[in-house]
Enzyme design. Structure first.
Site, PDB file in Angstrom:
ATOM      1  CG  ASP A 133      -1.897   1.020   1.392  1.00 25.22           C
ATOM      2  OD1 ASP A 133      -2.407   1.460   0.342  1.00 25.22           O
ATOM      3  OD2 ASP A 133      -2.221   1.401   2.533  1.00 25.22           O
ATOM      4  CG  HIS A 134      -0.423   4.936   0.351  1.00 25.96           C
ATOM      5  ND1 HIS A 134      -0.820   5.975  -0.468  1.00 25.96           N
ATOM      6  CD2 HIS A 134      -1.536   4.504   0.992  1.00 25.96           C
ATOM      7  CE1 HIS A 134      -2.120   6.171  -0.317  1.00 25.96           C
ATOM      8  NE2 HIS A 134      -2.567   5.289   0.555  1.00 25.96           N
ATOM      9  CG  ASP A 170       0.568   8.008  -3.102  1.00 26.35           C
ATOM     10  OD1 ASP A 170       0.379   8.877  -3.979  1.00 26.35           O
ATOM     11  OD2 ASP A 170       0.207   8.150  -1.924  1.00 26.35           O
ATOM     12  CG  HIS A 181      -4.884   7.797   4.134  1.00 27.35           C
ATOM     13  ND1 HIS A 181      -4.338   8.538   3.113  1.00 27.35           N
ATOM     14  CD2 HIS A 181      -5.149   6.576   3.616  1.00 27.35           C
ATOM     15  CE1 HIS A 181      -4.267   7.790   2.017  1.00 27.35           C
ATOM     16  NE2 HIS A 181      -4.756   6.592   2.290  1.00 27.35           N
ATOM     17  CB  THR A 202     -10.687   4.582   9.423  1.00 30.01           C
ATOM     18  OG1 THR A 202      -9.964   3.370   9.311  1.00 30.01           O
ATOM     19  CG2 THR A 202     -10.990   4.881  10.892  1.00 30.01           C
ATOM     20  CG  ASN A 205      -7.045   0.694   0.631  1.00 30.73           C
ATOM     21  OD1 ASN A 205      -7.391  -0.290  -0.006  1.00 30.73           O
ATOM     22  ND2 ASN A 205      -6.024   1.444   0.281  1.00 30.73           N
ATOM     23  CB  ALA A 255      -5.085   1.470   7.740  1.00 33.20           C
ATOM     24  CB  THR A 256      -7.164   4.516  11.192  1.00 33.36           C
ATOM     25  OG1 THR A 256      -6.211   5.104  10.298  1.00 33.36           O
ATOM     26  CG2 THR A 256      -7.088   5.207  12.538  1.00 33.36           C
TER      27      THR A 256
HETATM   28  P1  13P Z   1      -7.744   4.526   6.975  1.00 31.31           P
HETATM   29  O1  13P Z   1      -6.561   4.498   7.893  1.00 31.31           O
HETATM   30  O2  13P Z   1      -8.471   5.835   7.024  1.00 31.31           O
HETATM   31  O3  13P Z   1      -8.655   3.367   7.181  1.00 31.31           O
HETATM   32  O4  13P Z   1      -7.193   4.443   5.483  1.00 31.31           O
HETATM   33  C1  13P Z   1      -6.692   3.240   5.011  1.00 31.31           C
HETATM   34  C2  13P Z   1      -6.063   3.419   3.695  1.00 31.31           C
HETATM   35  O5  13P Z   1      -6.602   4.039   2.813  1.00 31.31           O
HETATM   36  C3  13P Z   1      -4.765   2.778   3.478  1.00 31.31           C
HETATM   37  O6  13P Z   1      -4.204   3.133   2.271  1.00 31.31           O
END
Ligand code: 13P
Length: 281
Positions: free
Chosen positions: A82-83, A104, A178, A209, A228, A230-231
């Site tokens: 990712d990124h 990215d 993000h 998130t 996606n 993550a957080t």
């Molecule tokens: P969040 O941390 O807002 O869920 O974003 C995840 C994301 O887009 C990872 O690339």
């Protein structure tokens, strides 16, 4: 079930009734929790890690573990960088067996972003791996990078970028960021519809998130195929581990490890159900 490519999972989504969840992981426990969630729901899975988090979880160590988790999974699982910002990290991800990488290039001009993404696509194709690009700019900060403002994706640029780079998935900016939102975001679903009508490759939503269930459903119904998260996973795990330490102060290391797996699994199942992933493996 073998480790699969990103394109295999995303090209299966043909009717806008579901989107594949792509879940950031930072250790073995999170990867195990993600696989458990996907297996319990019989759902496809994408495991990913962002370059911005590698100082906590070196790719040389965590990468092979993610690939091993995917190989052992009973459901189709892709492993994705990712990124990715640097060719060194992208090369390493490909070397350890990731089936796709994101480049990215959103901070560059359109021309430079296209040139650099094309170079990543040429490199990845030597490994038979897929590439996700980004056009426009998702806001907020991924990992320890500086927070950036949202730059809505232009329809014309999305078309040009997708055609000239040949990416297998395209991250677009429609109002998400993000991390945790300070105020509820307003998604530009009209822009998503316009892009989905003319861009052929699967579209990706970052910054999952904090979106509402209705936001997610609206996005997948209008052409988003990868979402996606993550957080939300990191926060949910931290919350459950803190609670465990409060309610069971004698908890040992293995109790914490087990709690991490269970919390990752719980959060990922929650999102998979919203994304319509049950029995889509
Ligand atoms: P969040 O941390 O807002 O869920 O974003 C995840 C994301 O887009 C990872 O690339």
């Amino acid at each position: 079930m073998p480790l699969v490519k990103l394109s295999e999972l995303l090209n299966d989504v043909t009717d806008n009734t579901y989107a594949v969840g792509s879940f950031n992981v930072s250790n073995m426990e999170m990867a195990m929790g993600a696989v458990q969630a996907a297996e319990e729901l019989n759902a496809p899975l994408i495991l990913q890690i962002a370059e911005g988090r590698l100082k906590y979880s070196p790719l040389e160590i965590l990468g092979p573990m993610m690939v091993a988790a995917a190989r052992q999974a009973k459901v189709p699982t892709a492993v994705h960088l990712d990124h990715g910002f640097t060719l060194e990290t992208i090369q390493l991800a490909l070397d350890v067996g990731f089936t796709s990488v994101m480049f990215d290039g959103s901070k560059y001009s359109l021309k430079e972003n296209i040139e650099k993404t094309k170079a990543v696509k040429a490199l990845a194709s030597r490994y038979g791996a897929d590439v996700e690009g980004e056009i426009g700019r998702v806001g907020g900060a991924e990992g320890d990078y500086k927070s950036v403002d949202i730059l809505l994706t232009s329809v014309a640029e999305a078309v040009q970028f997708a055609e000239e780079t040949g990416v297998d998935a395209l991250a677009i900016a429609i109002g998400t960021a993000h991390g945790n939102y300070k105020e509820q975001p307003k998604l530009n679903i009209e822009r998503l519809k316009e892009i989905a009508a003319v861009v052929k490759c699967p579209l990706v939503l970052h910054g999952g998130t904090g979106l509402t269930d209705a936001d997610f459903k609206n996005c997948l119904a209008n052409g988003i195929k990868k979402i996606n998260i993550a957080t939300a996973s990191y926060d949910h795990i931290a919350k459950r581990v803190k609670l465990l330490l409060k309610t069971k102060p004698e908890a040992n290391y293995f109790d914490l490890s087990h709690e991490t797996v269970a919390a990752a699994c719980e959060n990922i199942e929650h999102h998979m159900l919203i994304f319509g992933l049950k029995d889509k493996a």
